[in-house]
Write a protein that holds these residues in place. Structure first.
Motif, mmCIF file in Angstrom:
data_model
loop_
_atom_site.group_PDB
_atom_site.id
_atom_site.type_symbol
_atom_site.label_atom_id
_atom_site.label_comp_id
_atom_site.label_asym_id
_atom_site.label_seq_id
_atom_site.Cartn_x
_atom_site.Cartn_y
_atom_site.Cartn_z
ATOM 1 N N SER A 123 -19.549 49.306 9.281
ATOM 2 C CA SER A 123 -19.029 48.197 8.483
ATOM 3 C C SER A 123 -19.388 46.850 9.089
ATOM 4 C CB SER A 123 -17.517 48.312 8.328
ATOM 5 O OG SER A 123 -16.868 47.797 9.461
ATOM 6 N N LYS A 124 -19.313 45.847 8.256
ATOM 7 C CA LYS A 124 -19.651 44.483 8.663
ATOM 8 C C LYS A 124 -18.371 43.653 8.788
ATOM 9 C CE LYS A 124 -22.547 40.548 7.525
ATOM 10 N NZ LYS A 124 -22.919 39.657 6.437
ATOM 11 N N ILE A 125 -18.292 42.892 9.878
ATOM 12 C CA ILE A 125 -17.158 41.985 10.074
ATOM 13 C C ILE A 125 -17.444 40.711 9.287
ATOM 14 C CG2 ILE A 125 -15.807 40.675 11.769
ATOM 15 C CD1 ILE A 125 -16.818 42.680 13.909
ATOM 16 N N GLU A 126 -16.624 40.419 8.290
ATOM 17 C CA GLU A 126 -16.849 39.218 7.475
ATOM 18 C C GLU A 126 -15.845 38.116 7.764
ATOM 19 O OE1 GLU A 126 -17.585 39.892 3.342
ATOM 20 O OE2 GLU A 126 -19.289 41.216 3.766
ATOM 21 N N HIS A 127 -14.669 38.483 8.263
ATOM 22 C CA HIS A 127 -13.659 37.475 8.617
ATOM 23 C C HIS A 127 -13.054 37.818 9.968
ATOM 24 C CE1 HIS A 127 -13.429 35.323 4.768
ATOM 25 N NE2 HIS A 127 -13.681 36.504 4.216
ATOM 26 N N ILE A 128 -12.936 36.824 10.809
ATOM 27 C CA ILE A 128 -12.278 36.982 12.108
ATOM 28 C C ILE A 128 -11.114 35.999 12.162
ATOM 29 C CG2 ILE A 128 -12.508 36.646 14.612
ATOM 30 C CD1 ILE A 128 -15.520 37.272 14.276
ATOM 31 N N TYR A 129 -9.917 36.523 12.393
ATOM 32 C CA TYR A 129 -8.738 35.690 12.642
ATOM 33 C C TYR A 129 -8.289 35.994 14.060
ATOM 34 C CZ TYR A 129 -8.886 35.572 7.592
ATOM 35 O OH TYR A 129 -9.309 35.437 6.299
ATOM 36 N N LEU A 130 -8.023 34.941 14.784
ATOM 37 C CA LEU A 130 -7.917 35.076 16.223
ATOM 38 C C LEU A 130 -6.865 34.108 16.739
ATOM 39 C CD1 LEU A 130 -9.449 36.268 18.681
ATOM 40 C CD2 LEU A 130 -11.047 34.367 18.463
ATOM 41 N N ALA A 131 -5.907 34.614 17.538
ATOM 42 C CA ALA A 131 -4.924 33.717 18.150
ATOM 43 C C ALA A 131 -5.671 32.764 19.089
ATOM 44 C CB ALA A 131 -3.868 34.528 18.896
ATOM 45 N N ASN A 132 -5.362 31.481 18.975
ATOM 46 C CA ASN A 132 -6.126 30.432 19.669
ATOM 47 C C ASN A 132 -6.346 30.696 21.152
ATOM 48 O OD1 ASN A 132 -5.033 29.467 17.231
ATOM 49 N ND2 ASN A 132 -5.292 27.350 17.877
ATOM 50 N N GLU A 133 -5.300 31.165 21.822
ATOM 51 C CA GLU A 133 -5.368 31.260 23.288
ATOM 52 C C GLU A 133 -6.326 32.351 23.766
ATOM 53 O OE1 GLU A 133 -2.726 31.705 21.370
ATOM 54 O OE2 GLU A 133 -1.553 33.472 21.961
ATOM 55 N N LEU A 134 -6.777 33.223 22.879
ATOM 56 C CA LEU A 134 -7.705 34.280 23.298
ATOM 57 C C LEU A 134 -9.140 33.771 23.480
ATOM 58 C CD1 LEU A 134 -5.281 35.997 22.144
ATOM 59 C CD2 LEU A 134 -6.980 37.729 21.572
ATOM 60 N N LEU A 135 -9.512 32.766 22.705
ATOM 61 C CA LEU A 135 -10.915 32.348 22.671
ATOM 62 C C LEU A 135 -11.249 31.444 23.853
ATOM 63 C CD1 LEU A 135 -13.604 32.408 21.150
ATOM 64 C CD2 LEU A 135 -12.836 30.402 19.859
ATOM 65 N N GLN A 136 -12.229 31.844 24.633
ATOM 66 C CA GLN A 136 -12.646 31.063 25.794
ATOM 67 C C GLN A 136 -13.876 30.225 25.444
ATOM 68 O OE1 GLN A 136 -10.435 31.323 28.488
ATOM 69 N NE2 GLN A 136 -9.382 32.493 26.890
ATOM 70 N N GLU A 137 -14.210 29.336 26.349
ATOM 71 C CA GLU A 137 -15.231 28.312 26.138
ATOM 72 C C GLU A 137 -16.593 28.846 25.659
ATOM 73 O OE1 GLU A 137 -16.628 25.812 29.596
ATOM 74 O OE2 GLU A 137 -14.582 25.080 29.300
ATOM 75 N N ASP A 138 -16.969 30.017 26.159
ATOM 76 C CA ASP A 138 -18.303 30.541 25.868
ATOM 77 C C ASP A 138 -18.300 31.616 24.787
ATOM 78 O OD1 ASP A 138 -17.005 32.493 27.275
ATOM 79 O OD2 ASP A 138 -18.621 32.873 28.705
ATOM 80 N N GLY A 139 -17.206 31.652 24.013
ATOM 81 C CA GLY A 139 -17.151 32.606 22.910
ATOM 82 C C GLY A 139 -16.494 33.923 23.279
ATOM 83 N N TRP A 140 -16.320 34.146 24.570
ATOM 84 C CA TRP A 140 -15.681 35.379 25.027
ATOM 85 C C TRP A 140 -14.222 35.387 24.583
ATOM 86 C CZ3 TRP A 140 -12.480 36.478 29.743
ATOM 87 C CH2 TRP A 140 -12.385 37.846 30.022
ATOM 88 N N VAL A 141 -13.773 36.513 24.072
ATOM 89 C CA VAL A 141 -12.393 36.670 23.627
ATOM 90 C C VAL A 141 -11.646 37.450 24.700
ATOM 91 C CG1 VAL A 141 -10.922 37.677 21.838
ATOM 92 C CG2 VAL A 141 -13.070 36.553 21.222
ATOM 93 N N GLN A 142 -10.729 36.793 25.389
ATOM 94 C CA GLN A 142 -10.011 37.439 26.494
ATOM 95 C C GLN A 142 -8.815 38.200 25.937
ATOM 96 O OE1 GLN A 142 -9.060 34.921 29.829
ATOM 97 N NE2 GLN A 142 -8.239 36.636 31.021
ATOM 98 N N LEU A 143 -8.973 39.497 25.817
ATOM 99 C CA LEU A 143 -7.984 40.347 25.156
ATOM 100 C C LEU A 143 -6.631 40.301 25.851
ATOM 101 C CD1 LEU A 143 -10.418 43.341 24.582
ATOM 102 C CD2 LEU A 143 -9.682 41.680 22.863
ATOM 103 N N GLU A 144 -6.670 40.155 27.179
ATOM 104 C CA GLU A 144 -5.442 40.095 27.972
ATOM 105 C C GLU A 144 -4.503 38.986 27.492
ATOM 106 O OE1 GLU A 144 -6.511 39.308 32.001
ATOM 107 O OE2 GLU A 144 -4.524 39.785 32.790
#
Lengths: 205, 205
Positions: free
Chosen positions: A155-176
């Motif tokens: 399947s293709k990811i068409e929408h990403i909703y993400l709690a703000n604090e997860l997203l780091q400067e270089d696009g990495w999503v810190q799951l912790e």
């Protein structure tokens, strides 16, 4: 070290073997897949087999066993073309696990747990409220794995909703940062803590 | 919550998108795949796409991107028919990550890291010494995923070597007892701690 061979596995008690083989291949992701039927009945089911396929286009796969619980999931996204993928956080694990109980199709797992539906206007499938990551995914294809009669869904990811604090400067999503859990076997829920991030690996001189 | 759609992904910087999409689908298992060429050259490469396919027979899958590093892995297990899958523990993460560097085929990653080869007489591929779980796997089949030109490799687990303290009474393998790590994205190594194991889920009355 203990050593088990194919003939040991063949002779094992079924539950013992299920526990062993499901846990021996390492930690797995924990996702709630939300779907709705063509009649609008909602369904939610836990999956631990999501795998990254590629970033451009953003593709993921997961394994579906036609003979087990998430059959409603399959018929739903086959008829609507879409589903949601919701990361499970530490507060949701008991309810997330309960979605693996075999309810009839007209019973929504949202009604049997404290997990709540979140609707978004752009997507015809229910998201899980307060999931730290919510993905709107479109079914693309399926591959029949003849070796054990399972399906790999692409399947293709068409929408990403993400709690703000997860997203780091270089696009990495810190799951912790979202207390996202991972699964050990069929029923063990774990909370990972970051040890280290490494730079891109280059050959030593 | 942040919201990204397909067209946002299309326009992203490539590295930013790689980081995001590789981490957004949750925690992944960490495995070192050991192979040898028909000439006996050893190879070791990190993979984070191993997925459980079934317990009876004991089958697993993983995704291979033909255009990236683990190409030697592929040509090796295609010629010998076998490979090893070694769980990564917390002490091995720096070396495990370094196996993703692009070395020429005649350079063994075992020589470029402190990871040591362990040979077992019943298997024609190198295991990683001190890995808490070592699996001897036989290649069965591959499926070409045409949506992004990747391969899903299907293999059978024929040998399981397991540190004693990981195996619990009911066959469950408690990964935490071996300090097995999981991966967040391309380069984040994490150590999970067990929160809870739940009983088999049954519908509520």
């Amino acid at each position: 070290m203990l050593h088990f061979q194919s003939h040991d596995l063949d002779e094992m008690n079924k539950i013992y073997r299920l526990n062993m083989i499901n846990s021996i291949t390492g930690y797995k992701s924990a996702h709630l897949i939300g779907t709705q039927s063509s009649e609008g009945l909602e369904n939610l089911a836990i999956f631990s087999s999501v795998v990254h396929l590629g970033s451009n286009p953003a593709l993921l796969g997961f394994i579906l066993r036609p003979t087990t619980v998430p059959r409603h999931t399959y018929s739903n996204f086959k008829s609507t073309g879409v589903f949601t993928l919701n990361a499970v956080n530490a507060e949701q694990i008991e309810d997330a696990h309960h979605t693996s109980a075999k309810y009839p199709e007209d019973i929504s797992e949202f009604d049997q747990t404290t997990l709540e539906v979140e609707r978004k206007k752009e997507w015809d499938a229910p998201f899980v409220k307060n999931a730290p990551i919510q993905l709107g995914c479109r079914y693309l294809n399926e591959y029949h794995i003849k070796e054990n009669d399972t399906l790999m869904i692409v399947s293709k990811i068409e929408h990403i909703y993400l709690a703000n604090e997860l997203l780091q400067e270089d696009g990495w999503v810190q799951l912790e940062k979202g207390n996202v859990v991972s699964i050990n076997g069929l029923d063990g829920y774990t909370l990972p803590k970051l040890l280290e991030r490494f730079p891109y690996a280059r050959p030593k001189n």
